[in-house]
Design a protein around this motif. Structure first.
Motif, PDB file in Angstrom:
ATOM      1  N   TYR A   1      -4.757   7.625   4.508  1.00  0.00           N
ATOM      2  CA  TYR A   1      -3.714   7.099   3.623  1.00  0.00           C
ATOM      3  C   TYR A   1      -3.047   5.895   4.268  1.00  0.00           C
ATOM      4  O   TYR A   1      -2.517   5.986   5.384  1.00  0.00           O
ATOM      5  CB  TYR A   1      -2.676   8.190   3.344  1.00  0.00           C
ATOM      6  CG  TYR A   1      -1.626   7.815   2.325  1.00  0.00           C
ATOM      7  CD1 TYR A   1      -1.943   7.724   0.975  1.00  0.00           C
ATOM      8  CD2 TYR A   1      -0.315   7.556   2.714  1.00  0.00           C
ATOM      9  CE1 TYR A   1      -0.981   7.386   0.031  1.00  0.00           C
ATOM     10  CE2 TYR A   1       0.653   7.220   1.779  1.00  0.00           C
ATOM     11  CZ  TYR A   1       0.312   7.140   0.435  1.00  0.00           C
ATOM     12  OH  TYR A   1       1.271   6.798  -0.491  1.00  0.00           O
ATOM     13  N   LYS A   2      -3.111   4.776   3.568  1.00  0.00           N
ATOM     14  CA  LYS A   2      -2.430   3.547   3.994  1.00  0.00           C
ATOM     15  C   LYS A   2      -2.705   3.191   5.453  1.00  0.00           C
ATOM     16  O   LYS A   2      -1.815   2.895   6.247  1.00  0.00           O
ATOM     17  CB  LYS A   2      -0.925   3.658   3.756  1.00  0.00           C
ATOM     18  CG  LYS A   2      -0.522   3.710   2.282  1.00  0.00           C
ATOM     19  CD  LYS A   2       0.985   3.675   2.128  1.00  0.00           C
ATOM     20  CE  LYS A   2       1.394   3.758   0.653  1.00  0.00           C
ATOM     21  NZ  LYS A   2       0.961   2.587  -0.135  1.00  0.00           N
TER      22      LYS A   2
ATOM     23  N   GLY B   1      -2.623   6.525  -6.357  1.00  0.00           N
ATOM     24  CA  GLY B   1      -2.342   6.475  -4.927  1.00  0.00           C
ATOM     25  C   GLY B   1      -1.411   7.549  -4.429  1.00  0.00           C
ATOM     26  O   GLY B   1      -1.202   7.670  -3.220  1.00  0.00           O
TER      27      GLY B   1
END
Length: 691
Positions: free
Chosen positions: A154-155, A216
């Motif tokens: 994630y990110k 997201g």
């Protein structure tokens, strides 16, 4: 006698004129400034030294207090701090350091002494701190107590959520630890993600899975054990989706979102999978359970992860396998070397069902076809169905979980590696269990019948100097030392070739070979065993063989087995010593190949590109530190073996512990006080005098 005024001249008459109150001429003033600056610099250096020493002592005292609180003695850790993680989340007082395990309806997941030859009456081996400290690994992720939950990317960060007991090195008081990494190798511990603080999870925050939605956002489903020990499914989500570290989580106010359905035991309903998206615009999950001795996977659809509809029947069921826990369900491509998102389906896709069998504590998988419309999965080969066929790993490997790494388009598998020593030894050393090196998972396009598991490429960043051994001849009945220096942290890639003339002339046999019952590396056959002795001492009193055994059957068929033998891995008596392994497919024209990762007390072995894998925990008492050695061996009676190897020394990973005390009181530590107040004040004085 020491001067009581070390920063002043010992002779009062020797004081500079400036100290006598005389004129303040520029020359005298320059001398004055130099003296003041020298004095200030001396004070600064002494103060800094005192602060550092004092702060280090404070940290050590805090660490020792934490060790005492968790029954964790001092233990050095290679290149990294070994102080236990101090969490910022509050641990409720209701959580007691007691083991629940099977009585609570979940695996104890702690070591049990079940090998023959010793039992409850066997005296404990006299482990010392040096032996126990060596066992801690250098490049495996290792909190004090853990096993798999919901990994994700994630990110820009890989997140690992793991079940953790903050109160000791035994099972119990389960909360969620949290760590992040940029590369799956170097890790930073973060504060606890979730603790057991609600009625629906007060007896444990158990296994769960993350799902990343198209927008997201992340949802996390996990199993909670209620105040009445009922297993329920709960929803949580990040407090701030803009936070790439996901440090704070919120439990849904309407939890639980799922209760055990009719006909399912209240302690037989756990471990939801990552959700996949259906053509009907719904999210689908499966949850492990059992009916009598039949292991099953229940199926649910949802649109919002709050309300659920149970599908008729089950995704799959296998009689005689018992409780299914930590279920995983995911697609693999039949034609590509890329991983697939969990929602992928189509003609070029096979689906994998994996389950952790609570009855024997092993992870099994099977390949098959999934029908989205009916919500059913059918195995390609019923003879190797889930729980009765192929295992992910034939050693110590359990409660594994995959996730789709969208960053590198790969599916990554992580498994929990338990201990094979006694629980008393775990308490003495202060920690128990670790995670295996993350593995990529692919469909084996050559055999069409199994998966390929291989260490993620990032592990190669830790490779240091390499030793190359080309076409080493190992005669029947011989042992060949390999000069690689100390052999505690290694990455070994090896190939073996049998003498083809001997292979062709060897008589056919109806021998039925099994790694587990064969007698280990000491049993000699015409074509094996041969391989490597890892974590061996110079005199071979302790050694762990990782080896191949070849059997020539009727009709000239050649079957190959891949094994690991713990029976001589240590002289300690309170350690499980097993022989593990299985058949490994070897296609025509292929050399026998193996990759072995050695990291102190864990050995991970991958045969034939990862068709068969074995993870072994070993606890030597002599083959440790600089005394650990590496050997080739060939215990066959007829064939010689030609071996070619590349052996790398491995660096340690940077696994940084999180210190909430330092984080929450950072502005009040001696170091920060010194930097934020004393240094600026000193600079002010300096500027004042030189202006």
């Amino acid at each position: 006698m020491a001067d009581r005024r070390p920063l002043l001249p010992s002779d009062p008459d020797a004081l500079p004129t400036a100290y006598a109150g005389s004129s303040s001429s520029p020359e005298i003033r320059r001398i004055h400034v130099k003296e003041v600056l020298a004095m200030f610099a001396g004070v600064v250096m002494v103060s800094l030294l005192v602060v550092i020493i004092g702060n280090t002592g404070h940290d050590q005292e805090a660490g020792n207090a934490s060790h005492h609180r968790n029954y964790m003695p001092d233990k050095p850790m290679p290149l990294t701090s070994s102080s236990p993680t101090n969490e910022t989340a509050t641990i409720p007082d209701k959580l007691q350091a007691v083991s629940r395990g099977m009585a609570a309806g979940v695996s104890e997941k702690s070591s049990r002494l079940y090998s023959s030859g010793f039992g409850a009456g066997t005296p404990a081996y006299p482990w010392n701190n040096s032996m126990l400290s060596w066992q801690r690994t250098a490049f495996h992720f290792q909190p004090e107590k853990n096993w798999m939950n919901g990994p994700l990317f994630y990110k820009g960060w890989y997140h690992f959520f793991y079940q953790y007991n903050p109160k000791g090195a035994v099972w119990g008081n389960i909360v969620w630890g949290h760590a992040v990494s940029r590369d799956l190798i170097h890790w930073l511990h973060l504060p606890l993600a979730m603790v057991a603080d609600q009625w629906y999870d007060i007896n444990g925050v158990w296994t769960g899975s993350a799902t990343i939605l198209p927008n997201g956002q992340i949802v996390m489903l996990y199993t909670g054990s209620t105040n009445e020990s009922v297993q329920v499914q709960c929803l949580a989500y990040p407090a701030d989706h803009n936070d790439p570290l996901l440090t704070k989580w919120i439990k849904y106010s309407g939890n639980p979102v799922l209760f055990p359905p009719p006909g399912i035991g209240i302690k037989d309903f756990r471990d939801p999978t990552t959700a996949w998206y259906t053509k009907e615009g719904k999210w689908r999950i499966t949850i492990g359970s059992k009916v009598n001795k039949t292991g099953i996977s229940l199926v649910y659809d949802t649109k919002d992860f709050i309300k659920y509809e149970q599908l008729d029947g089950v995704l799959h069921a296998v009689p005689g396998t018992g409780m299914w826990e930590c279920i995983d369900f995911y697609p693999v491509s039949k034609t590509s070397d890329k991983g697939l998102d969990t929602s992928e389906n189509g003609a070029d896709v096979k689906h994998v069902i994996k389950t952790s069998l609570d009855d024997d504590r092993n992870d099994y998988y099977a390949l098959g076809s999934y029908n989205e419309q009916t919500g059913k999965w059918v195995p390609d080969n019923p003879n190797i169905d889930v729980g009765i066929g192929i295992r992910y790993d034939y050693g110590k490997f359990y409660a594994s979980k995959t996730f789709y790494d969208q960053n590198k388009q790969r599916r990554v598998l992580w498994g929990w590696i338990g201990e094979s020593d006694s629980e008393n030894a775990d308490v003495q050393k202060g920690w128990a269990s670790l995670q295996g090196i993350p593995r990529t998972v692919l469909f084996d396009q050559k055999t069409g019948s199994n998966l390929l598991q291989w260490p993620v490429e990032e592990i190669e960043k830790l490779r240091l100097n390499m030793n190359n051994f080309d076409r080493v001849q190992v005669k029947a009945g011989s042992v060949v030392p390999l000069d690689v220096g100390t052999a505690t942290q290694l990455d070994i890639v090896a190939e073996f070739e049998l003498d083809q003339t001997v292979l062709e002339s060897t008589a056919e046999s109806n021998e039925e070979f099994s790694c587990q019952t064969s007698g280990g590396a000491g049993k000699r056959g015409a074509l094996g065993p041969f391989g490597l002795l890892v974590l061996a001492d110079e005199g071979l009193t302790e050694r762990t063989p990782v080896y191949f055994y070849v059997v020539k059957g009727s009709g000239g068929t050649v079957n190959t087995y891949f094994c690991a033998d713990q029976t001589r891995s240590t002289v300690a008596n309170d350690v499980v010593k097993q022989i593990s392994g299985s058949y490994v497919p070897v296609l025509k024209g292929e050399k026998l190949s193996v990759r072995i990762l050695v990291d102190h007390s864990i050995i991970e072995s991958f045969a034939q590109g990862g068709r068969t894998t074995i993870t072994t925990r070993v606890y030597p008492t002599q083959a440790i530190y600089g005394a650990a050695r590496l050997f080739l061996f060939n215990n066959a009676t007829e064939t010689s073996v030609t071996a070619s190897l590349q052996v790398w020394q491995m660096n340690s990973a940077f696994i940084r512990p999180f210190s909430p005390d330092a984080a929450s009181h950072a502005s009040f530590t001696p170091v920060t006080i010194f930097i934020n107040f004393i240094v600026p004040f000193g600079l002010f004085l300096t500027l004042y005098f030189v202006r």
